[in-house]
Design a protein around this motif. Structure first.
Motif, PDB file in Angstrom:
ATOM      1  N   LEU A 119     -17.736  49.301  17.570  1.00  0.00           N
ATOM      2  CA  LEU A 119     -18.590  48.312  16.921  1.00  0.00           C
ATOM      3  C   LEU A 119     -17.898  47.755  15.684  1.00  0.00           C
ATOM      4  O   LEU A 119     -17.206  48.474  14.962  1.00  0.00           O
ATOM      5  CB  LEU A 119     -19.921  48.953  16.525  1.00  0.00           C
ATOM      6  CG  LEU A 119     -20.807  49.392  17.695  1.00  0.00           C
ATOM      7  CD1 LEU A 119     -22.010  50.175  17.179  1.00  0.00           C
ATOM      8  CD2 LEU A 119     -21.270  48.190  18.501  1.00  0.00           C
ATOM      9  N   PRO A 120     -18.092  46.464  15.407  1.00  0.00           N
ATOM     10  CA  PRO A 120     -17.448  45.871  14.228  1.00  0.00           C
ATOM     11  C   PRO A 120     -18.094  46.372  12.934  1.00  0.00           C
ATOM     12  O   PRO A 120     -19.291  46.650  12.880  1.00  0.00           O
ATOM     13  CB  PRO A 120     -17.698  44.370  14.425  1.00  0.00           C
ATOM     14  CG  PRO A 120     -18.901  44.288  15.303  1.00  0.00           C
ATOM     15  CD  PRO A 120     -18.859  45.484  16.192  1.00  0.00           C
ATOM     16  N   MET A 121     -17.281  46.489  11.922  1.00  0.00           N
ATOM     17  CA  MET A 121     -17.785  46.857  10.599  1.00  0.00           C
ATOM     18  C   MET A 121     -16.915  46.158   9.549  1.00  0.00           C
ATOM     19  O   MET A 121     -15.741  45.873   9.794  1.00  0.00           O
ATOM     20  CB  MET A 121     -17.772  48.371  10.404  1.00  0.00           C
ATOM     21  CG  MET A 121     -16.412  49.015  10.451  1.00  0.00           C
ATOM     22  SD  MET A 121     -16.499  50.792  10.247  1.00  0.00           S
ATOM     23  CE  MET A 121     -14.754  51.205  10.215  1.00  0.00           C
ATOM     24  N   ILE A 122     -17.507  45.880   8.406  1.00  0.00           N
ATOM     25  CA  ILE A 122     -16.798  45.175   7.345  1.00  0.00           C
ATOM     26  C   ILE A 122     -16.202  46.187   6.373  1.00  0.00           C
ATOM     27  O   ILE A 122     -16.887  47.102   5.905  1.00  0.00           O
ATOM     28  CB  ILE A 122     -17.742  44.222   6.593  1.00  0.00           C
ATOM     29  CG1 ILE A 122     -18.409  43.239   7.573  1.00  0.00           C
ATOM     30  CG2 ILE A 122     -16.985  43.463   5.510  1.00  0.00           C
ATOM     31  CD1 ILE A 122     -17.432  42.362   8.315  1.00  0.00           C
ATOM     32  N   SER A 123     -14.906  46.035   6.116  1.00  0.00           N
ATOM     33  CA  SER A 123     -14.264  46.875   5.122  1.00  0.00           C
ATOM     34  C   SER A 123     -13.511  45.978   4.125  1.00  0.00           C
ATOM     35  O   SER A 123     -13.348  44.774   4.369  1.00  0.00           O
ATOM     36  CB  SER A 123     -13.289  47.867   5.771  1.00  0.00           C
ATOM     37  OG  SER A 123     -12.210  47.185   6.362  1.00  0.00           O
ATOM     38  N   TYR A 177      -9.981  41.387  -0.016  1.00  0.00           N
ATOM     39  CA  TYR A 177     -10.591  40.588   1.034  1.00  0.00           C
ATOM     40  C   TYR A 177     -11.522  41.471   1.872  1.00  0.00           C
ATOM     41  O   TYR A 177     -11.283  42.670   2.049  1.00  0.00           O
ATOM     42  CB  TYR A 177      -9.520  40.001   1.958  1.00  0.00           C
ATOM     43  CG  TYR A 177      -8.577  39.046   1.286  1.00  0.00           C
ATOM     44  CD1 TYR A 177      -8.852  37.685   1.279  1.00  0.00           C
ATOM     45  CD2 TYR A 177      -7.404  39.501   0.672  1.00  0.00           C
ATOM     46  CE1 TYR A 177      -7.959  36.781   0.671  1.00  0.00           C
ATOM     47  CE2 TYR A 177      -6.529  38.619   0.066  1.00  0.00           C
ATOM     48  CZ  TYR A 177      -6.808  37.261   0.067  1.00  0.00           C
ATOM     49  OH  TYR A 177      -5.949  36.381  -0.527  1.00  0.00           O
ATOM     50  N   SER A 178     -12.562  40.853   2.418  1.00  0.00           N
ATOM     51  CA  SER A 178     -13.423  41.524   3.385  1.00  0.00           C
ATOM     52  C   SER A 178     -12.838  41.284   4.774  1.00  0.00           C
ATOM     53  O   SER A 178     -12.589  40.129   5.154  1.00  0.00           O
ATOM     54  CB  SER A 178     -14.859  40.987   3.317  1.00  0.00           C
ATOM     55  OG  SER A 178     -15.452  41.312   2.093  1.00  0.00           O
ATOM     56  N   VAL A 179     -12.600  42.356   5.511  1.00  0.00           N
ATOM     57  CA  VAL A 179     -12.002  42.233   6.849  1.00  0.00           C
ATOM     58  C   VAL A 179     -12.865  42.991   7.858  1.00  0.00           C
ATOM     59  O   VAL A 179     -13.610  43.907   7.504  1.00  0.00           O
ATOM     60  CB  VAL A 179     -10.560  42.786   6.876  1.00  0.00           C
ATOM     61  CG1 VAL A 179      -9.667  41.982   5.970  1.00  0.00           C
ATOM     62  CG2 VAL A 179     -10.543  44.254   6.511  1.00  0.00           C
ATOM     63  N   THR A 180     -12.746  42.559   9.099  1.00  0.00           N
ATOM     64  CA  THR A 180     -13.498  43.210  10.175  1.00  0.00           C
ATOM     65  C   THR A 180     -12.644  44.303  10.814  1.00  0.00           C
ATOM     66  O   THR A 180     -11.509  44.048  11.236  1.00  0.00           O
ATOM     67  CB  THR A 180     -13.894  42.194  11.255  1.00  0.00           C
ATOM     68  OG1 THR A 180     -14.678  41.161  10.659  1.00  0.00           O
ATOM     69  CG2 THR A 180     -14.707  42.865  12.358  1.00  0.00           C
ATOM     70  N   GLU A 181     -13.189  45.495  10.841  1.00  0.00           N
ATOM     71  CA  GLU A 181     -12.565  46.598  11.571  1.00  0.00           C
ATOM     72  C   GLU A 181     -13.545  47.086  12.628  1.00  0.00           C
ATOM     73  O   GLU A 181     -14.666  46.569  12.740  1.00  0.00           O
ATOM     74  CB  GLU A 181     -12.171  47.724  10.605  1.00  0.00           C
ATOM     75  CG  GLU A 181     -11.050  47.330   9.654  1.00  0.00           C
ATOM     76  CD  GLU A 181     -10.554  48.519   8.846  1.00  0.00           C
ATOM     77  OE1 GLU A 181     -11.215  49.583   8.904  1.00  0.00           O
ATOM     78  OE2 GLU A 181      -9.510  48.380   8.198  1.00  0.00           O
ATOM     79  N   TYR A 182     -13.127  48.076  13.387  1.00  0.00           N
ATOM     80  CA  TYR A 182     -13.988  48.576  14.454  1.00  0.00           C
ATOM     81  C   TYR A 182     -14.118  50.099  14.359  1.00  0.00           C
ATOM     82  O   TYR A 182     -13.168  50.790  13.992  1.00  0.00           O
ATOM     83  CB  TYR A 182     -13.419  48.201  15.829  1.00  0.00           C
ATOM     84  CG  TYR A 182     -13.549  46.731  16.146  1.00  0.00           C
ATOM     85  CD1 TYR A 182     -14.657  46.257  16.824  1.00  0.00           C
ATOM     86  CD2 TYR A 182     -12.568  45.832  15.741  1.00  0.00           C
ATOM     87  CE1 TYR A 182     -14.784  44.910  17.106  1.00  0.00           C
ATOM     88  CE2 TYR A 182     -12.690  44.487  16.014  1.00  0.00           C
ATOM     89  CZ  TYR A 182     -13.807  44.020  16.703  1.00  0.00           C
ATOM     90  OH  TYR A 182     -13.935  42.692  16.968  1.00  0.00           O
TER      91      TYR A 182
END
Length: 511
Positions: free
Chosen positions: A77-81, A90-95
């Motif tokens: 599931l995607p999560m913001i880190s 920066y805010s990036v999408t991780e899983y």
């Protein structure tokens, strides 16, 4: 190739991939370890051979049917880190970790075994949204940003399009990155497995007579009908339980597993006939070597009837040979524990109560280890059975020690173990006698006194014994003169037939 040949191919591939050089690196780099793709009809045992390979190599196994997964469960599931690049945040999408990859790590954590197989079934039935992800996984062993641990080999399986409408064809890019093994249904190959698995004798005898009914898949406009190896094995299990409970086995039951009306009806009729043959020809008496009165009736009977009698004898003998293997495995397991127990008794002068408690604790300890092995899939069904029986027998021994508290626990245990060993050897001798009597029976009823060749019935019987795991194990470990004698006669006859054929060729050429 058949399922047995496919098993050896996969097993050799796994062994090759897990072989390391002197520096501890894999001889074949992880990125060059092509996933194995098994393609074949449904229900022929692709999943079963994965379990067998894992048990035989002592490695882990994680199995998934990939059609049950969505893109989210496969990738995570995607999560913001938050990450910093060039001094700026920066805010990036991780899983989150893939459910499949997480299951592999869980298996390693629970079993302590770092090498194994990740088996993904129905690989060519993935959804359109998941297809690119699967291609990435086959190429790079990653789901999203999460990599499969080194030491885990990917094996996949799929069904040809004619068996499944949702199948998608792999492109050349994908096929160029896998090792594809095509499997076909093969009764003779399955039969070797069936004897070891204890498939009901009526099923084996029926399929020996009607091999074309072993596997059948028909798709018509109005209805579908199918018969698979999985269906026969599952039917075997339920038949055995029904017989144990005294519940009728009829066409209604058979048709729930063999979903072809004609074959289901035919087998249900044969099943009744099989039991009538058992009563009519008194199989227990044949095994005990008692005189057989209806020699001419059986000798002149139909070939199907003869095959049924051979099947009945084989089924009963295989049951005894499996019991031999079970008793031997249990006794070996008990020996290891009791040897340690006797050393502890002599060292600490244990009294009856302490000795009984020691064995009870060892039994509980063995069951705990077994529970872990079962949870991680590191034990076969047969080995699980043997180990449970051994633990139960340890508890039984502990109870005997507690009851005979006035006796020396060492002498009680030795007497108990020796009594079990004597019973085991006696049972082995009985099985050997039954094998001899069965061979002599077939020779007396079907033999040709004017020919050293014996008869086709003897050839069939010996072939069945020689191709089955437990019968070979029994003969190899206990010996049987009748088995050796008739095998030798048949080998001599085969050689004589070869010589006669060569003579005929020479005569033909001279003419």
């Amino acid at each position: 190739m058949n399922i047995n040949e496919a098993k050896e191919e996969v097993k050799n591939a796994v062994r090759a991939y897990l072989t390391k050089d002197e520096s501890g690196q894999y001889e074949i780099p992880v990125n060059r370890q092509r996933p194995v793709l098994l393609m074949g009809p449904p229900g022929i045992g692709k999943t079963a051979i994965m379990e067998q390979i894992a048990w035989e190599l002592g490695i882990g196994l994680v199995s998934y049917t990939i059609t049950h997964h969505t893109r989210q469960s496969a990738i995570g599931l995607p999560m913001i880190s938050e990450k910093e690049y060039g001094g700026k945040k920066y805010s990036v999408t991780e899983y989150t970790m893939s459910e499949i990859i997480a299951a592999v790590y869980d298996q390693i954590e629970k079993s302590g075994v770092k090498e194994g197989i990740l088996f993904l079934d129905e690989i060519n039935c993935v959804s359109e949204t998941l297809a690119p992800t699967m291609l990435q996984f086959l190429q790079y062993k990653t789901f999203g940003t999460h990599k499969l641990p080194d030491g885990y080999i990917i094996v996949t399986a799929g069904n040809p399009a004619k068996y499944n409408k949702s199948v998608r064809d792999f492109d050349i890019v994908t096929l160029d990155r896998v090792r594809q093994i095509d499997i076909e249904e093969d009764f003779e190959a399955w039969k070797e497995y069936a004897y070891k698995a204890g498939v009901h004798g009526a099923i084996l005898a029926y399929l020996e007579i009607k091999k074309d009914n072993f596997y059948s898949i028909r798709t018509e406009l109005e209805k579908r009908s199918f018969v698979t190896a999985r269906g026969w094995e599952d039917l075997s299990r339920v038949i055995k339980v029904h017989e144990k409970l005294g519940v009728v086995v009829d066409e209604n039951l058979v048709s729930q597993y063999i979903q072809n009306a004609d074959i289901a009806s035919d087998f249900a009729t044969y099943y009744e006939l099989y039991h009538r043959y058992r009563e009519l020809y008194k199989i227990p008496k044949i095994l005990e070597g008692e005189a057989f009165e209806d020699r001419d009736a059986l000798r002149n009977g139909s070939f199907d009837e003869k095959l049924s009698i051979i099947g009945l004898l084989t089924d009963k003998l295989m049951e005894e040979f499996r019991d031999y293997a079970k008793d031997q495995a249990v006794q070996k397991s008990l020996f290891v524990v009791l040897k340690e127990f006797l050393g502890c008794c002599e060292k600490n002068a244990l009294k009856a109560d302490a000795a009984s408690e020691y064995l009870l604790s060892k039994a509980d300890e063995e069951l705990e280890i077994l529970k872990k092995d079962v949870e991680t899939g590191m034990v076969s069904r047969d080995d699980e059975k043997y180990r449970r029986i051994a633990a139960a027998e340890l508890k039984n021994c502990a109870e005997i020690i507690a009851k005979d508290c006035d006796k020396n626990p060492v002498s009680v245990v030795k007497e108990w173990f020796n009594s079990r060993e004597l019973s085991r050897k006696n049972a082995s001798e009985v099985s050997g006698r039954h094998l001899t009597n069965s061979l002599e029976f077939i020779n007396r009823v079907f033999g040709d006194e004017e020919s050293l060749s014996g008869n086709q019935e003897m050839v069939i019987f010996l072939t069945e014994l020689s191709n089955a795991y437990y019968s070979l194990k029994f003969v190899r470990e206990t010996g049987n003169e009748a088995y050796y004698k008739y095998n030798k006669i048949l080998l001599l006859n085969d050689r004589r037939q070869e010589i006669n054929e060569e003579i005929r060729k020479v005569v033909y050429e001279l003419e």
